[in-house]
Write an enzyme that holds these catalytic residues in place. Structure first.
Site, PDB file in Angstrom:
ATOM      1  NE  ARG A 114      -4.103  -1.651   1.623  1.00  0.00           N
ATOM      2  CZ  ARG A 114      -5.005  -2.495   2.731  1.00  0.00           C
ATOM      3  NH1 ARG A 114      -4.889  -2.256   4.006  1.00  0.00           N
ATOM      4  NH2 ARG A 114      -6.080  -3.129   2.106  1.00  0.00           N
ATOM      5  CE  LYS A 161     -21.790 -16.825   4.895  1.00  0.00           C
ATOM      6  NZ  LYS A 161     -21.391 -15.793   6.038  1.00  0.00           N
ATOM      7  N   GLY A 170     -11.575  -8.666  -3.156  1.00  0.00           N
ATOM      8  CA  GLY A 170     -11.400  -9.636  -2.140  1.00  0.00           C
ATOM      9  C   GLY A 170     -10.473 -10.772  -2.462  1.00  0.00           C
ATOM     10  N   GLY A 186     -13.254  -3.729  -0.523  1.00  0.00           N
ATOM     11  CA  GLY A 186     -14.688  -3.260  -0.381  1.00  0.00           C
ATOM     12  C   GLY A 186     -15.020  -2.088  -1.307  1.00  0.00           C
TER      13      GLY A 186
HETATM   14  P1  AMP Z   1     -15.673 -14.338  -0.744  1.00  0.00           P
HETATM   15  O1  AMP Z   1     -15.077 -13.581   0.369  1.00  0.00           O
HETATM   16  O2  AMP Z   1     -17.069 -14.231  -0.725  1.00  0.00           O
HETATM   17  O3  AMP Z   1     -15.261 -13.837  -2.236  1.00  0.00           O
HETATM   18  O4  AMP Z   1     -15.204 -15.736  -0.464  1.00  0.00           O
HETATM   19  C1  AMP Z   1     -14.011 -16.315  -0.530  1.00  0.00           C
HETATM   20  C2  AMP Z   1     -14.020 -17.590   0.240  1.00  0.00           C
HETATM   21  O5  AMP Z   1     -15.066 -18.418  -0.277  1.00  0.00           O
HETATM   22  C3  AMP Z   1     -12.583 -18.252   0.266  1.00  0.00           C
HETATM   23  O6  AMP Z   1     -12.223 -18.174   1.532  1.00  0.00           O
HETATM   24  C4  AMP Z   1     -12.786 -19.673  -0.206  1.00  0.00           C
HETATM   25  O7  AMP Z   1     -12.309 -20.560   0.641  1.00  0.00           O
HETATM   26  C5  AMP Z   1     -14.333 -19.693   0.047  1.00  0.00           C
HETATM   27  N1  AMP Z   1     -15.008 -20.574  -1.086  1.00  0.00           N
HETATM   28  C6  AMP Z   1     -15.053 -21.057  -2.304  1.00  0.00           C
HETATM   29  N2  AMP Z   1     -15.468 -22.042  -2.746  1.00  0.00           N
HETATM   30  C7  AMP Z   1     -16.089 -22.454  -1.597  1.00  0.00           C
HETATM   31  C8  AMP Z   1     -16.792 -23.792  -1.401  1.00  0.00           C
HETATM   32  N3  AMP Z   1     -17.196 -24.610  -2.521  1.00  0.00           N
HETATM   33  N4  AMP Z   1     -16.960 -24.140  -0.087  1.00  0.00           N
HETATM   34  C9  AMP Z   1     -16.821 -23.358   0.910  1.00  0.00           C
HETATM   35  N5  AMP Z   1     -16.045 -22.210   0.641  1.00  0.00           N
HETATM   36  C10 AMP Z   1     -15.526 -21.758  -0.525  1.00  0.00           C
END
Ligand code: AMP
Length: 415
Positions: free
Chosen positions: A34, A217, A373, A396
């Site tokens: 950064r 999610k 992210g 973010g």
């Molecule tokens: P996000 O912050 O929403 O982009 O999510 C990232 C996270 O999603 C990472 O830590 C991954 O390990 C998790 N992730 C991706 N695919 C899966 C899955 N099939 N089951 C559980 N976690 C997952």
């Protein structure tokens, strides 16, 4: 005003940077990305013959002085990166003298802005349910203006180069801009690059435009997906969030991650996509594990037919083959979120493959933006960060921009 057209000679510039760098337990900087990210802007001020005042937050001190989050700890790192000595002002709201005595070519770093609650502008010590909350909020907004005005009084020019906080309407990121006229406020070089990258995909995309949305999610990506449905030709949905879609379609997903309350929204997304002519590519089969660990046994199942005791954890070769073709045929690519639990090496293959396809498509002339992210961590992990068109520095802020929200830090300058 555009920073490139501004001559800082003889001027004092106050620059909002994002020096929220990670520290170890002894206060040593463990990653100075950064700091380096802000250098083009900081060096421009100094080499023009301007005086430089840098301000930033670090961590979440919640409006209180906290020695562990003092920016004094990084003064030497900033000086080294800049190649110039850096003075330090212990109280960001009482730096009038330090700022006034600054000569052309000199640099000053202010203490953590968030030691003052006015920076974030949230009333302290009062709950939202308190009948006096609105009154407290109003009073805090007034103190926030005064705080921003004090910061503004140190300088002739305001530059915002902190993309990481561009989605926040804080004293130093937005409110301060009210105290400078249009000729004396501008985005820094890093901010300009980020804004251009966002515009390249959201406003000036070449088609076919493919968005790859992964992660854990649906709830955290729903706004992103909805905004993209009006813009993309193809939507690849991977990672944990896919299982909410499969369950909503009546599939058996075993122990896979899912959000029951979002099943109607998932079906809604598919219906909207069809109406809008967006092709959605969910995974067709998944590499599942018989437990959430790197050492889990692995088996491939149809995504609608995962037995109990198994959970989908990575993209399968069959899904990747389809996605590869879609990505390679694209002219614009936006990638947000891993398509598997890439932190576990045994379930990182799919995400690594995606990183390669995006890099290859870029080589073939596509514009690719990776941001928001964990996908940034993924391209770094696979050493492909310099093989895509742009990797965003602000998780973010980038996510909110892709959701279609106006970033207050940008709007305060560009209107
Ligand atoms: P996000 O912050 O929403 O982009 O999510 C990232 C996270 O999603 C990472 O830590 C991954 O390990 C998790 N992730 C991706 N695919 C899966 C899955 N099939 N089951 C559980 N976690 C997952």
């Amino acid at each position: 005003m555009k920073i490139d057209q501004f001559n800082f000679a003889g001027k004092k510039a106050i620059v909002r940077v994002d020096f929220n760098v990670p520290l170890d337990e002894n206060g040593n900087v463990t990653d100075d990305t950064r700091i380096r990210g802000a250098l083009p802007t900081l060096k421009k001020v100094l080499s023009d013959g301007g005086a430089l005042i840098m301000m930033s937050h670090m961590g979440k001190p919640k409006g209180k002085v906290n020695a562990k989050l003092s920016l004094r700890q990084i003064t030497e790192n900033v000086a080294k990166a800049l190649g110039a000595p850096v003075k330090f002002a212990e109280d960001c709201a009482k730096a009038q003298e330090a700022a006034a005595s600054l000569k052309p070519g000199e640099a000053l770093l202010l203490e953590n802005l968030r030691f003052y609650p006015e920076e974030e502008g949230k009333p302290v010590g009062i709950d939202k349910t308190d009948p006096k909350y609105d009154e407290a909020k109003k009073a805090m907004k007034e103190s926030q203006k005064a705080f921003a005005k004090t910061l503004a009084s140190y300088a002739d020019v305001y530059v915002n180069d902190a993309f990481g906080t561009a989605h926040r309407k804080h004293a130093s990121t937005a409110v301060i801009a009210d105290y400078f006229d249009a000729d004396h406020k501008m985005l820094g070089y890093l901010m300009e690059k980020e804004v251009k990258a966002i515009n390249n995909v959201l406003k000036n995309a070449k088609h076919p435009f493919t968005a790859i949305i992964g992660g854990s999610k649906v709830s955290s990506k729903l706004a992103v997906i909805k905004n993209l449905l009006d813009k993309v030709d193809n939507l690849i949905i991977g990672g944990g969030m896919g299982f909410t879609f499969f369950k909503a379609q009546g599939g058996k997903i075993g122990n896979s991650l899912h959000e029951d309350d979002l099943m109607p929204e998932a079906l809604n997304v598919l219906a909207e996509a069809e109406k809008k002519g967006v092709k959605v590519y969910l995974s067709v089969a998944t590499v599942a594990g018989n437990g959430f660990s790197n050492d889990a046994e692995r088996k491939i199942f149809d995504t609608h037919n995962i037995p109990d005791g198994w959970e989908g954890m990575d993209a399968s070769p069959a899904s990747l083959e389809i996605w590869k073709k879609v990505i390679m045929d694209s002219k614009t690519i936006l990638w947000n979120g891993p398509v598997g639990v890439f932190e576990f090496p045994n379930f990182a293959k799919g995400t690594g493959e995606i990183a390669h396809y995006v890099a290859d498509a870029t080589q073939n002339g596509a514009y690719s933006l990776v941001g928001g992210g964990d996908s940034v961590a993924a391209v770094n992990k696979f050493g492909l960060a310099d093989k895509v068109s742009y990797v965003s520095t602000g998780g973010g802020a980038m996510l909110e921009a892709i959701e279609g929200k106006i970033l207050p830090g940008v709007a305060a300058i560009e209107g």
